[in-house]
Design a protein around this motif. Structure first.
Motif, PDB file in Angstrom:
ATOM      1  N   ASP A 178      29.084 -14.924   2.022  1.00  0.00           N
ATOM      2  CA  ASP A 178      30.242 -15.636   0.995  1.00  0.00           C
ATOM      3  C   ASP A 178      29.639 -16.613   0.115  1.00  0.00           C
ATOM      4  N   GLY A 179      28.295 -16.882   0.342  1.00  0.00           N
ATOM      5  CA  GLY A 179      27.478 -17.862  -0.415  1.00  0.00           C
ATOM      6  C   GLY A 179      27.384 -19.188   0.112  1.00  0.00           C
ATOM      7  N   ASP A 180      27.682 -19.411   1.410  1.00  0.00           N
ATOM      8  CA  ASP A 180      27.591 -20.699   1.940  1.00  0.00           C
ATOM      9  C   ASP A 180      26.163 -20.983   2.532  1.00  0.00           C
ATOM     10  N   LEU A 181      25.489 -22.245   2.175  1.00  0.00           N
ATOM     11  CA  LEU A 181      24.375 -22.401   2.473  1.00  0.00           C
ATOM     12  C   LEU A 181      24.370 -23.228   4.084  1.00  0.00           C
ATOM     13  N   LEU A 182      23.415 -22.963   4.672  1.00  0.00           N
ATOM     14  CA  LEU A 182      23.725 -23.269   6.106  1.00  0.00           C
ATOM     15  C   LEU A 182      22.296 -24.107   6.681  1.00  0.00           C
ATOM     16  N   ASP A 183      22.609 -24.931   7.660  1.00  0.00           N
ATOM     17  CA  ASP A 183      21.422 -25.577   8.343  1.00  0.00           C
ATOM     18  C   ASP A 183      21.558 -25.613   9.626  1.00  0.00           C
ATOM     19  N   PHE A 184      20.612 -26.283  10.407  1.00  0.00           N
ATOM     20  CA  PHE A 184      20.684 -26.595  11.981  1.00  0.00           C
ATOM     21  C   PHE A 184      21.050 -28.355  12.136  1.00  0.00           C
ATOM     22  N   ASP A 185      20.321 -29.011  11.496  1.00  0.00           N
ATOM     23  CA  ASP A 185      20.371 -30.425  11.574  1.00  0.00           C
ATOM     24  C   ASP A 185      21.484 -31.039  10.592  1.00  0.00           C
ATOM     25  N   LEU A 186      22.466 -31.834  11.437  1.00  0.00           N
ATOM     26  CA  LEU A 186      23.763 -32.273  10.728  1.00  0.00           C
ATOM     27  C   LEU A 186      23.098 -33.584   9.630  1.00  0.00           C
ATOM     28  N   LYS A 214      21.415 -16.896  10.945  1.00  0.00           N
ATOM     29  CA  LYS A 214      22.761 -17.954  11.211  1.00  0.00           C
ATOM     30  C   LYS A 214      22.540 -19.273  11.518  1.00  0.00           C
ATOM     31  N   ALA A 215      23.174 -20.264  11.108  1.00  0.00           N
ATOM     32  CA  ALA A 215      23.115 -21.658  11.540  1.00  0.00           C
ATOM     33  C   ALA A 215      24.454 -22.211  11.439  1.00  0.00           C
ATOM     34  N   PRO A 216      24.696 -23.386  12.210  1.00  0.00           N
ATOM     35  CA  PRO A 216      25.911 -24.006  12.565  1.00  0.00           C
ATOM     36  C   PRO A 216      26.671 -24.686  11.361  1.00  0.00           C
ATOM     37  N   ALA A 217      25.830 -25.365  10.770  1.00  0.00           N
ATOM     38  CA  ALA A 217      26.411 -26.530   9.695  1.00  0.00           C
ATOM     39  C   ALA A 217      26.255 -26.158   8.316  1.00  0.00           C
ATOM     40  N   LYS A 218      27.258 -26.208   7.577  1.00  0.00           N
ATOM     41  CA  LYS A 218      27.232 -25.924   6.099  1.00  0.00           C
ATOM     42  C   LYS A 218      26.819 -27.035   5.269  1.00  0.00           C
ATOM     43  N   ILE A 219      25.928 -26.653   4.504  1.00  0.00           N
ATOM     44  CA  ILE A 219      25.509 -27.642   3.216  1.00  0.00           C
ATOM     45  C   ILE A 219      26.335 -27.686   2.083  1.00  0.00           C
ATOM     46  N   ALA A 220      26.463 -26.516   1.413  1.00  0.00           N
ATOM     47  CA  ALA A 220      27.380 -26.388   0.263  1.00  0.00           C
ATOM     48  C   ALA A 220      27.586 -24.813   0.058  1.00  0.00           C
ATOM     49  N   SER A 221      28.401 -24.545  -1.095  1.00  0.00           N
ATOM     50  CA  SER A 221      28.338 -23.150  -1.579  1.00  0.00           C
ATOM     51  C   SER A 221      27.349 -22.920  -2.676  1.00  0.00           C
ATOM     52  N   LEU A 222      26.825 -21.915  -2.855  1.00  0.00           N
ATOM     53  CA  LEU A 222      26.234 -21.585  -4.036  1.00  0.00           C
ATOM     54  C   LEU A 222      26.844 -21.873  -5.390  1.00  0.00           C
ATOM     55  N   SER A 223      28.227 -21.828  -5.327  1.00  0.00           N
ATOM     56  CA  SER A 223      29.185 -22.150  -6.515  1.00  0.00           C
ATOM     57  C   SER A 223      28.770 -23.509  -6.927  1.00  0.00           C
ATOM     58  N   GLU A 224      28.441 -24.453  -6.083  1.00  0.00           N
ATOM     59  CA  GLU A 224      27.946 -25.722  -6.381  1.00  0.00           C
ATOM     60  C   GLU A 224      26.609 -25.952  -7.262  1.00  0.00           C
ATOM     61  N   LEU A 225      25.830 -24.983  -7.272  1.00  0.00           N
ATOM     62  CA  LEU A 225      24.374 -25.032  -7.724  1.00  0.00           C
ATOM     63  C   LEU A 225      24.572 -24.321  -9.098  1.00  0.00           C
ATOM     64  N   ASP A 226      23.192 -24.435  -9.674  1.00  0.00           N
ATOM     65  CA  ASP A 226      23.211 -23.977 -10.954  1.00  0.00           C
ATOM     66  C   ASP A 226      21.987 -22.656 -11.312  1.00  0.00           C
ATOM     67  N   ALA A 227      21.163 -22.588  -9.843  1.00  0.00           N
ATOM     68  CA  ALA A 227      20.292 -21.433 -10.054  1.00  0.00           C
ATOM     69  C   ALA A 227      19.867 -21.242  -8.678  1.00  0.00           C
ATOM     70  N   GLU A 240      27.838 -10.520  -7.357  1.00  0.00           N
ATOM     71  CA  GLU A 240      29.143 -10.574  -8.179  1.00  0.00           C
ATOM     72  C   GLU A 240      29.764 -11.997  -8.028  1.00  0.00           C
ATOM     73  N   LYS A 241      29.768 -12.660  -7.119  1.00  0.00           N
ATOM     74  CA  LYS A 241      30.312 -14.038  -6.586  1.00  0.00           C
ATOM     75  C   LYS A 241      29.417 -15.090  -7.511  1.00  0.00           C
ATOM     76  N   CYS A 242      28.241 -14.740  -7.664  1.00  0.00           N
ATOM     77  CA  CYS A 242      27.315 -15.823  -8.264  1.00  0.00           C
ATOM     78  C   CYS A 242      27.395 -15.519  -9.830  1.00  0.00           C
ATOM     79  N   GLN A 243      27.689 -14.277 -10.367  1.00  0.00           N
ATOM     80  CA  GLN A 243      28.094 -14.272 -11.683  1.00  0.00           C
ATOM     81  C   GLN A 243      29.336 -14.923 -12.055  1.00  0.00           C
ATOM     82  N   ASP A 244      30.322 -14.685 -11.139  1.00  0.00           N
ATOM     83  CA  ASP A 244      31.764 -15.381 -11.450  1.00  0.00           C
ATOM     84  C   ASP A 244      31.359 -17.041 -11.489  1.00  0.00           C
TER      85      ASP A 244
END
Length: 254
Positions: A178-186, A214-227, A240-244
Motif C-alpha cells: 500500500d506504500g506505507d513505510l515501516l520500521d521496528f523502533d518506535l 515486515k515491520a510493526p511501526a508505520k513511519i509515513a505513506s509514500l504519498s507524503e514524499l516527493d521521490a 500506479e499509486k505513486c503516479q497518482d
C-alpha cells in the motif's frame, strides 16, 4: 554436496544479497529445483529464512537484522541508488540524512558536493562527511543507539524541530504494497516523522527487497514524499499509486 553445506551457503548468500531464488541456487549447486525447494522449506521451518514466491528472504518480525548484516546486504544496489539520489541534491543545500545503511551510501556520494549543510542523527554519516571540507556537519543530540550509531528520542526530535531542511533523505526497514513505510523502533519512527515535517522535499532511498519484509511501526505513506529512489520497477499497483500521488519513482541502474 551435502545438505548441511548447502544450507550454510544458502544462508551466506541470503545475508549478502537479501534474498535467494530457487532457480539461481539450483544452477549454482548443480542440483534439482525440488532439492532446493526442500532446502528452503527446511530453513524456513527452522526460522532462518522466510519463503516467498520463487525463493526465500531473510526473516523479519519485530526486530531488525544486525547492522553489519544490513550494511553488507545489496551493497552494490545501495551504491547505485545513492548515486541517483545524490544527483538530485544540488550544491548550496541543507540536507538531513537519517539512520540507515542506504543513507550512509548517499553520504558517500555527497563527498564531492559544495557548500552543503548536512544535519544528521547518524554518527556514521557524520564520520563519512568529515572527508568533505566543503560540508558543514550538524549532529543532533539524543540517545545513542550503539547497534548502529543512531541518535533517537525526544532530544533528537526537539532538535530537528528547530530546522527547515531543503531536502531530507530517509530510509526504512520495510514497506508494504500500500506504500506505507515501516520500521521496528518506535523512537526512530518518531524522529523520521519529524524529519519529514521539517523538510521542503523528502526522498526515500530503499531497494525493492524492503517490499518482502515486515515491520510493526508505520513511519509515513509514500504519498507524503516527493521521490523514491530504488533499484527495480515497482509492482504495478504501487507504481500506479505513486503516479497518482505525484511521487517521482527513480529506478537506479549500474
Amino acid at each position: 554436496m551435502s545438505q548441511v553445506f548447502r544450507h550454510s551457503e544458502i544462508l551466506t548468500i541470503a545475508r549478502r544479497e537479501g534474498k535467494v531464488t530457487v532457480e539461481g541456487l539450483a544452477e549454482q549447486f548443480g542440483v534439482t529445483l525440488q532439492t532446493i525447494r526442500r532446502d528452503l522449506t527446511d530453513l524456513a521451518d527452522e526460522g532462518r529464512l522466510e519463503r516467498v514466491h520463487g525463493g526465500a528472504v531473510l526473516p523479519s518480525g519485530t526486530t531488525n537484522i544486525g547492522y553489519e548484516e544490513r550494511r553488507a546486504l545489496n551493497a552494490e544496489v545501495k551504491r547505485n541508488i545513492a548515486v541517483a539520489c545524490a544527483a538530485q541534491i544540488p550544491d548550496d543545500a541543507s540536507v538531513f540524512l537519517n539512520i540507515g545503511t542506504s543513507t550512509e551510501a548517499v553520504a558517500t556520494e555527497l563527498l564531492g558536493h559544495k557548500n552543503l549543510m548536512v544535519v544528521t542523527n547518524n554518527m556514521n554519516v557524520a564520520n563519512i562527511l568529515v572527508a568533505n571540507p566543503d560540508c558543514e556537519i550538524v549532529v543532533v543530540g539524543g540517545t545513542l543507539r550503539r547497534s548502529d550509531g543512531g541518535l533517537v528520542g525526544s532530544l533528537t526530535t526537539a532538535a530537528i524541530s528547530r530546522f527547515k531542511f531543503d531536502i531530507a533523505v530517509i530510509g526504512c526497514s520495510a514497506m508494504d504494497i500500500d506504500g506505507d513505510l515501516l520500521d521496528f523502533d518506535l523512537q526512530e519512527v518518531g524522529v523520521s516523522q519529524s524529519i519529514i515535517r521539517q523538510s521542503r522535499k523528502a526522498f526515500l532511498v530503499a531497494d525493492v527487497s524492503k517490499l518482502t519484509r515486515k515491520a510493526p511501526a508505520k513511519i509515513a505513506s509514500l504519498s507524503e514524499l516527493d521521490a523514491f529512489f530504488t533499484d527495480q520497477p515497482l509492482p504495478p499497483s504501487l507504481a500506479e499509486k505513486c503516479q497518482d500521488w505525484g511521487v517521482n519513482v527513480v529506478v537506479a541502474g549500474p
